[in-house]
Design a protein around this motif. Structure first.
Motif, short mmCIF file in Angstrom:
data_model
loop_
_atom_site.label_atom_id
_atom_site.label_comp_id
_atom_site.label_asym_id
_atom_site.label_seq_id
_atom_site.Cartn_x
_atom_site.Cartn_y
_atom_site.Cartn_z
N LEU A 125 0.78 -1.06 0.03
CA LEU A 125 -0.07 -0.25 0.09
C LEU A 125 0.96 1.34 -0.07
N ARG A 126 2.26 1.36 0.01
CA ARG A 126 2.90 2.22 0.03
C ARG A 126 2.72 3.51 -0.97
N HIS A 127 2.50 3.02 -2.16
CA HIS A 127 2.45 3.90 -3.17
C HIS A 127 0.95 4.00 -3.58
N LEU A 128 -0.07 3.60 -2.88
CA LEU A 128 -1.46 3.89 -3.01
C LEU A 128 -1.72 5.22 -2.92
N GLY A 129 -1.78 6.00 -3.88
CA GLY A 129 -2.07 7.59 -3.64
C GLY A 129 -3.44 7.78 -4.02
N PRO A 130 -3.78 9.16 -3.59
CA PRO A 130 -5.46 9.54 -3.82
C PRO A 130 -5.87 9.41 -5.40
N ASN A 131 -4.63 9.34 -6.25
CA ASN A 131 -5.30 9.36 -7.90
C ASN A 131 -6.03 7.94 -7.95
N TRP A 132 -5.87 6.99 -7.12
CA TRP A 132 -6.73 5.79 -7.16
C TRP A 132 -8.20 6.09 -7.19
N TYR A 133 -8.61 7.00 -6.28
CA TYR A 133 -10.32 7.17 -6.38
C TYR A 133 -10.70 7.62 -7.69
N ALA A 134 -9.98 8.00 -8.86
CA ALA A 134 -10.40 8.01 -10.00
C ALA A 134 -11.25 6.94 -10.76
N SER A 135 -10.98 5.55 -10.26
CA SER A 135 -11.34 4.50 -10.76
C SER A 135 -12.76 4.38 -9.92
N VAL A 136 -13.12 5.00 -8.92
CA VAL A 136 -14.59 4.96 -8.20
C VAL A 136 -15.16 6.23 -8.92
N MET A 137 -14.74 7.26 -9.28
CA MET A 137 -15.33 8.19 -10.07
C MET A 137 -15.72 7.49 -11.45
N GLY A 138 -14.79 7.04 -12.04
CA GLY A 138 -15.24 6.35 -13.46
C GLY A 138 -15.99 5.51 -13.50
N THR A 139 -16.24 4.57 -12.24
CA THR A 139 -17.33 3.58 -12.18
C THR A 139 -18.73 4.15 -11.77
N ALA A 140 -18.78 4.93 -11.07
CA ALA A 140 -20.01 5.71 -10.55
C ALA A 140 -20.58 6.33 -11.81
N ILE A 141 -19.88 7.29 -12.42
CA ILE A 141 -20.61 8.00 -13.43
C ILE A 141 -21.09 6.96 -14.71
N VAL A 142 -20.54 5.75 -15.03
CA VAL A 142 -21.28 5.05 -15.81
C VAL A 142 -22.56 4.66 -15.39
N ALA A 143 -23.02 4.49 -14.21
CA ALA A 143 -24.22 4.17 -13.59
C ALA A 143 -24.97 5.51 -13.90
N THR A 144 -24.73 6.60 -13.16
CA THR A 144 -25.48 7.90 -13.32
C THR A 144 -25.69 8.25 -14.83
N ALA A 145 -24.74 8.46 -15.64
CA ALA A 145 -24.83 8.81 -16.91
C ALA A 145 -25.90 7.85 -17.79
N GLY A 146 -25.73 6.59 -17.55
CA GLY A 146 -26.47 5.78 -18.18
C GLY A 146 -28.12 5.88 -17.81
N ALA A 147 -28.27 6.19 -16.51
CA ALA A 147 -29.64 6.30 -16.13
C ALA A 147 -30.36 7.53 -16.96
N GLY A 148 -29.43 8.58 -17.15
CA GLY A 148 -30.14 9.92 -17.82
C GLY A 148 -30.37 9.82 -19.27
N LEU A 149 -29.94 8.69 -20.01
CA LEU A 149 -30.11 8.72 -21.43
C LEU A 149 -31.51 8.47 -21.61
N PRO A 150 -31.80 9.01 -22.77
CA PRO A 150 -33.31 8.71 -23.26
C PRO A 150 -33.71 7.61 -23.67
N TRP A 151 -32.97 6.75 -24.20
CA TRP A 151 -33.28 5.34 -24.50
C TRP A 151 -32.64 4.19 -23.22
N GLN A 152 -33.66 3.68 -22.98
CA GLN A 152 -33.45 2.62 -21.86
C GLN A 152 -33.88 1.18 -22.20
N PRO A 153 -32.71 0.53 -23.05
CA PRO A 153 -33.10 -0.92 -23.49
C PRO A 153 -33.54 -1.71 -22.21
N PRO A 154 -33.90 -2.69 -22.54
CA PRO A 154 -34.49 -3.92 -21.44
C PRO A 154 -33.34 -4.41 -20.70
#
Length: 377
Positions: A27-56
């Motif tokens: 864990l020595r080189h675990l920097g705060p930049n790793w939080y980008a993976s959380v941001m990038g994952t969460a936005i997939v869910a939020t952005a997809g929910a706002g699309l006008p077309w929602q396939p089954p």
């Protein structure tokens, strides 16, 4: 920025300052930049929910992605706490490193992104009441830490880092963009608060955070563009960070849309109409500039790939900023009724999902092989 490097066969026994590596060396080189993976994952869910077309089945898939982002957040918060407990010298070194300190804004954005996704899609599994409670906690923690980062990181840059203008990077935008994420996601909580002062206070605070972040980004962005025009393309490993410029553009467009959505019945009629007008008059030209920057950054990434750009954590820069543009375009589409914005949001979302899958696969593969976390190159 942490670049992808191969871990040496025999790890060093001490830090550059001579301090012992301590427990949990992984864990020595675990920097705060790793939080980008959380941001990038969460936005997939939020952005997809706002699309006008929602396939089954899409809603279920988005909820699974939200659950993954929440799990990643919990794991990283724990790992970062252990990092501070066992490698405090390295954690302090990150704060005093001009290239790493701006990533402390990612902690705030990770908290906010997961909180927003919890309310938007996570409520399908845990219920609206629990989702609101979770989002209130994460929104409060993310907003406080985001404002602190927006003040503390520039303070350190002025008093300790003093980086030359030749080192100007889109990474410098990260601390000042964090409050914009609060401005975009805070209005989602407005309908769940008691009527009256609380709703108005939250809405106006979000509007203030919008101004704080927008003006801060406008101060930083000319430095980044000037550095590109006078110094040429960034180093290969840093080329993906050019996509970070899309963050304040897409997030601010999303913010003005969400503020306009929450305003009716909360603020007087003329103000609510002003919020609605601003959402279009601001959002359309800003998305126009985002399209220009997307083309420029994309061309420079292609150039870097031809010159041997390899995978590193910087590739997560392809996710969250693009996702904010998806939410901004979807908001414009719903407000104007123009299918052009809907089509653009859908196409950009496909790019977001592809980038997220590549970033996930690359990160997982290098975690398994022990090549991440890695020391800075």
């Amino acid at each position: 920025m942490v670049a992808l490097t191969t871990r040496p066969a025999v790890p060093p026994a001490s830090s550059p300052a001579g301090a012992p590596v301590g427990r949990l060396p992984a864990l020595r080189h675990l920097g705060p930049n790793w939080y980008a993976s959380v941001m990038g994952t969460a936005i997939v869910a939020t952005a997809g929910a706002g699309l006008p077309w929602q396939p089954p089945g899409m809603r279920t898939a988005l909820t699974v992605v939200w659950a993954l982002s929440a799990l990643l957040l919990g794991v990283l918060l724990t790992a970062r706490a252990l990092h501070w407990a066992h490698h405090r010298d390295q954690a302090r070194a990150h704060l005093l490193d001009a290239a790493m300190a701006p990533f402390y804004g990612c902690l705030a954005m990770a908290l906010l992104a997961v909180g927003g996704a919890t309310l938007v899609v996570g409520s399908d599994w845990i219920g609206v009441r629990a989702a609101v409670a979770v989002d209130l906690v994460l929104f409060t923690a993310g907003t406080v830490s985001g404002v602190l980062a927006a003040v503390a990181v520039p303070y350190l840059m002025v008093t300790r880092h003093r980086p030359p203008l030749a080192d100007a990077s889109p990474v410098w935008l990260l601390p000042v963009v964090a409050p914009m994420v609060s401005a975009a996601l805070g209005p989602l909580l407005v309908p769940h608060l008691p009527e009256g002062q609380l709703r108005q206070t939250l809405l106006y605070c979000c509007y203030g955070l919008f101004g704080l972040s927008l003006l801060g980004a406008l101060l930083m962005l000319p430095l980044v563009v000037g550095r590109l025009l006078t110094g040429g393309p960034p180093a290969l490993a840093l080329t993906p960070t050019l996509f970070l410029v899309l963050g304040p553009l897409g997030q601010s467009t999303t913010a003005v849309h969400q503020l306009a959505e929450a305003a009716p019945g909360v603020v007087p009629g003329p103000y609510a109409g002003g919020f609605a007008t601003l959402a279009v008059l601001y959002g359309v030209p800003v998305m126009g500039f985002a399209a220009l920057w997307l083309g420029l950054a994309g061309a420079l990434v292609v150039r870097a790939l031809r010159r041997g750009l390899g995978f590193s954590l910087t590739w997560w820069g392809f996710t969250f900023p693009v996702g904010t543009c998806v939410t901004g375009l979807a908001g414009l589409g719903s407000r104007t009724g123009l299918r052009l914005f809907d089509l653009a949001a859908t196409g950009l979302y496909a790019l977001l999902v592809a980038a997220w899958l590549v970033a996930c696969a690359g990160t997982a593969r290098r975690l398994v092989t022990g090549r991440l976390p890695a020391p800075p190159a």
